[in-house]
Write a protein that holds these residues in place. Structure first.
Motif, PDB file in Angstrom:
ATOM      1  N   ALA A  38      -4.677  -1.048  -5.043  1.00 44.17           N
ATOM      2  CA  ALA A  38      -3.667  -1.122  -3.980  1.00 44.17           C
ATOM      3  C   ALA A  38      -3.262  -2.561  -3.668  1.00 44.17           C
ATOM      4  O   ALA A  38      -2.329  -2.786  -2.901  1.00 44.17           O
ATOM      5  CB  ALA A  38      -4.172  -0.428  -2.723  1.00 44.17           C
ATOM      6  N   THR A  39      -3.948  -3.514  -4.290  1.00 42.79           N
ATOM      7  CA  THR A  39      -3.591  -4.923  -4.090  1.00 42.79           C
ATOM      8  C   THR A  39      -2.789  -5.477  -5.267  1.00 42.79           C
ATOM      9  O   THR A  39      -2.370  -6.634  -5.230  1.00 42.79           O
ATOM     10  CB  THR A  39      -4.863  -5.787  -3.890  1.00 42.79           C
ATOM     11  N   LEU A  40      -2.592  -4.663  -6.279  1.00 39.78           N
ATOM     12  CA  LEU A  40      -1.826  -5.102  -7.454  1.00 39.78           C
ATOM     13  C   LEU A  40      -0.370  -5.368  -7.095  1.00 39.78           C
ATOM     14  O   LEU A  40       0.137  -4.845  -6.095  1.00 39.78           O
ATOM     15  CB  LEU A  40      -1.846  -4.011  -8.526  1.00 39.78           C
ATOM     16  N   PRO A  41       0.324  -6.126  -7.920  1.00 39.90           N
ATOM     17  CA  PRO A  41       1.776  -6.210  -7.749  1.00 39.90           C
ATOM     18  C   PRO A  41       2.370  -4.794  -7.805  1.00 39.90           C
ATOM     19  O   PRO A  41       1.804  -3.904  -8.455  1.00 39.90           O
ATOM     20  CB  PRO A  41       2.231  -7.054  -8.934  1.00 39.90           C
ATOM     21  N   ILE A  42       3.487  -4.593  -7.147  1.00 34.85           N
ATOM     22  CA  ILE A  42       4.043  -3.239  -7.009  1.00 34.85           C
ATOM     23  C   ILE A  42       4.724  -2.717  -8.276  1.00 34.85           C
ATOM     24  O   ILE A  42       4.984  -1.519  -8.377  1.00 34.85           O
ATOM     25  CB  ILE A  42       5.019  -3.153  -5.827  1.00 34.85           C
ATOM     26  N   GLU A  43       4.976  -3.583  -9.244  1.00 35.66           N
ATOM     27  CA  GLU A  43       5.736  -3.162 -10.423  1.00 35.66           C
ATOM     28  C   GLU A  43       5.096  -1.992 -11.168  1.00 35.66           C
ATOM     29  O   GLU A  43       5.800  -1.107 -11.667  1.00 35.66           O
ATOM     30  CB  GLU A  43       5.958  -4.341 -11.380  1.00 35.66           C
ATOM     31  N   SER A  44       3.762  -1.968 -11.246  1.00 34.91           N
ATOM     32  CA  SER A  44       3.101  -0.870 -11.959  1.00 34.91           C
ATOM     33  C   SER A  44       3.353   0.461 -11.256  1.00 34.91           C
ATOM     34  O   SER A  44       3.656   1.472 -11.897  1.00 34.91           O
ATOM     35  CB  SER A  44       1.601  -1.125 -12.095  1.00 34.91           C
ATOM     36  N   SER A  45       3.264   0.472  -9.943  1.00 37.41           N
ATOM     37  CA  SER A  45       3.498   1.720  -9.213  1.00 37.41           C
ATOM     38  C   SER A  45       4.976   2.090  -9.183  1.00 37.41           C
ATOM     39  O   SER A  45       5.317   3.277  -9.216  1.00 37.41           O
ATOM     40  CB  SER A  45       2.926   1.636  -7.795  1.00 37.41           C
TER      41      SER A  45
ATOM     42  N   ALA B  99      -6.227   7.814   2.385  1.00 36.41           N
ATOM     43  CA  ALA B  99      -6.539   6.558   3.076  1.00 36.41           C
ATOM     44  C   ALA B  99      -7.558   5.741   2.275  1.00 36.41           C
ATOM     45  O   ALA B  99      -7.429   4.518   2.154  1.00 36.41           O
ATOM     46  CB  ALA B  99      -7.052   6.827   4.481  1.00 36.41           C
ATOM     47  N   ALA B 100      -8.536   6.417   1.706  1.00 35.02           N
ATOM     48  CA  ALA B 100      -9.530   5.718   0.876  1.00 35.02           C
ATOM     49  C   ALA B 100      -8.868   5.181  -0.394  1.00 35.02           C
ATOM     50  O   ALA B 100      -9.160   4.051  -0.818  1.00 35.02           O
ATOM     51  CB  ALA B 100     -10.690   6.646   0.537  1.00 35.02           C
ATOM     52  N   TRP B 101      -7.975   5.964  -0.990  1.00 35.01           N
ATOM     53  CA  TRP B 101      -7.278   5.504  -2.188  1.00 35.01           C
ATOM     54  C   TRP B 101      -6.451   4.256  -1.878  1.00 35.01           C
ATOM     55  O   TRP B 101      -6.342   3.358  -2.710  1.00 35.01           O
ATOM     56  CB  TRP B 101      -6.370   6.604  -2.743  1.00 35.01           C
ATOM     57  N   ALA B 102      -5.846   4.209  -0.687  1.00 32.59           N
ATOM     58  CA  ALA B 102      -4.996   3.072  -0.305  1.00 32.59           C
ATOM     59  C   ALA B 102      -5.802   1.794  -0.120  1.00 32.59           C
ATOM     60  O   ALA B 102      -5.224   0.712  -0.023  1.00 32.59           O
ATOM     61  CB  ALA B 102      -4.231   3.392   0.970  1.00 32.59           C
ATOM     62  N   ASN B 103      -7.130   1.920  -0.081  1.00 35.32           N
ATOM     63  CA  ASN B 103      -7.981   0.745   0.076  1.00 35.32           C
ATOM     64  C   ASN B 103      -8.753   0.388  -1.191  1.00 35.32           C
ATOM     65  O   ASN B 103      -9.590  -0.514  -1.167  1.00 35.32           O
ATOM     66  CB  ASN B 103      -8.939   0.948   1.254  1.00 35.32           C
ATOM     67  N   LEU B 104      -8.468   1.077  -2.293  1.00 29.47           N
ATOM     68  CA  LEU B 104      -9.088   0.711  -3.569  1.00 29.47           C
ATOM     69  C   LEU B 104      -8.421  -0.547  -4.122  1.00 29.47           C
ATOM     70  O   LEU B 104      -7.320  -0.927  -3.711  1.00 29.47           O
ATOM     71  CB  LEU B 104      -8.979   1.874  -4.562  1.00 29.47           C
ATOM     72  N   SER B 105      -9.076  -1.171  -5.070  1.00 29.77           N
ATOM     73  CA  SER B 105      -8.606  -2.465  -5.577  1.00 29.77           C
ATOM     74  C   SER B 105      -7.207  -2.413  -6.178  1.00 29.77           C
ATOM     75  O   SER B 105      -6.470  -3.396  -6.110  1.00 29.77           O
ATOM     76  CB  SER B 105      -9.593  -3.025  -6.593  1.00 29.77           C
TER      77      SER B 105
ATOM     78  N   GLN C 190       0.829  -1.210   0.000  1.00 33.08           N
ATOM     79  CA  GLN C 190       0.000   0.000   0.000  1.00 33.08           C
ATOM     80  C   GLN C 190       0.867   1.267   0.000  1.00 33.08           C
ATOM     81  O   GLN C 190       0.519   2.258  -0.646  1.00 33.08           O
ATOM     82  CB  GLN C 190      -0.936   0.014   1.213  1.00 33.08           C
ATOM     83  N   LEU C 191       1.987   1.236   0.723  1.00 29.41           N
ATOM     84  CA  LEU C 191       2.899   2.393   0.734  1.00 29.41           C
ATOM     85  C   LEU C 191       3.413   2.700  -0.664  1.00 29.41           C
ATOM     86  O   LEU C 191       3.472   3.865  -1.070  1.00 29.41           O
ATOM     87  CB  LEU C 191       4.089   2.139   1.659  1.00 29.41           C
ATOM     88  N   ILE C 192       3.796   1.644  -1.393  1.00 35.34           N
ATOM     89  CA  ILE C 192       4.322   1.833  -2.754  1.00 35.34           C
ATOM     90  C   ILE C 192       3.238   2.444  -3.649  1.00 35.34           C
ATOM     91  O   ILE C 192       3.485   3.420  -4.364  1.00 35.34           O
ATOM     92  CB  ILE C 192       4.810   0.493  -3.356  1.00 35.34           C
ATOM     93  N   HIS C 193       2.041   1.887  -3.596  1.00 36.27           N
ATOM     94  CA  HIS C 193       0.950   2.420  -4.412  1.00 36.27           C
ATOM     95  C   HIS C 193       0.595   3.844  -3.971  1.00 36.27           C
ATOM     96  O   HIS C 193       0.305   4.708  -4.812  1.00 36.27           O
ATOM     97  CB  HIS C 193      -0.270   1.498  -4.360  1.00 36.27           C
ATOM     98  N   HIS C 194       0.640   4.114  -2.657  1.00 41.45           N
ATOM     99  CA  HIS C 194       0.379   5.464  -2.146  1.00 41.45           C
ATOM    100  C   HIS C 194       1.405   6.456  -2.692  1.00 41.45           C
ATOM    101  O   HIS C 194       1.043   7.565  -3.106  1.00 41.45           O
ATOM    102  CB  HIS C 194       0.402   5.467  -0.612  1.00 41.45           C
ATOM    103  N   CYS C 195       2.673   6.076  -2.689  1.00 43.12           N
ATOM    104  CA  CYS C 195       3.702   6.994  -3.204  1.00 43.12           C
ATOM    105  C   CYS C 195       3.457   7.316  -4.674  1.00 43.12           C
ATOM    106  O   CYS C 195       3.600   8.479  -5.085  1.00 43.12           O
ATOM    107  CB  CYS C 195       5.100   6.410  -2.993  1.00 43.12           C
TER     108      CYS C 195
END
Length: 178
Positions: A106-113, A98-104, A65-70
């Protein structure tokens, strides 16, 4: 074992804007923003799925979630810079991180982010390097903070933000002996 939640939340301390921002501070912040992707990649590359899904503190986000948040946060920051550089004190759009970090996504592999972070920071670095001292005095209006923010403040803040989340990951790795 005593857990210092405040340290786990803010391992490098809370962001504090200095009374006077020097050109050297801006230069150091730009270096940190430009180098963030490589430091982040190094911190997360050897991580397993289980490690990526470990929260950095009790009740906190996972490393994933941190990676996707960044990626989300820094995309917004880059757009805000462009708005401030091309418009007179534009009002930016806040978002519920916080809501964005709980969207679907945020569960993806981190490579995209990680790819987004690399691309955004590359472009952001080019933009920051091209800015003149007076450009860092340009502002946008932040409705949640109910005030104008100068790009010099925002530059220091996002250098801090990068180091803040990197420290979350590194400290978790040290605590867990990864």
């Amino acid at each position: 074992m005593n857990i210092d939640i405040e340290f786990l939340k803010y391992p490098i301390g809370k962001f504090k804007l200095p009374e006077l921002v020097s050109p050297a501070m801006i230069d150091e912040a730009i270096v940190q923003i430009k180098s963030f992707p490589s430091h982040l990649f190094k911190a997360v590359s050897p991580r397993s799925i289980g490690q990526l899904d470990t929260p950095y503190r009790p009740g906190g986000w996972t490393v994933r979630q941190l990676i996707h948040h960044c990626a989300d946060s820094h995309m917004n920051a880059f757009i805000r810079y462009k708005l401030a550089l091309t418009e007179e004190n534009p009002t930016i759009k806040p978002y519920d991180e916080a809501a964005w970090a709980n969207l679907s996504d945020a569960t993806l592999p981190i490579e995209s982010s990680l790819a987004i972070i690399q691309a955004i920071h590359f472009k952001w670095g080019i933009l920051l390097d091209s800015m003149k001292p007076e450009d860092f005095k340009k502002t946008y209006f932040h409705p949640e903070k109910n005030r104008n923010q100068e790009l010099e403040e925002v530059t220091l803040m996002y250098a801090w933000h990068s180091q803040h989340h990197l420290a979350h990951i590194l400290h978790l790795g040290m605590r867990e002996k990864w």
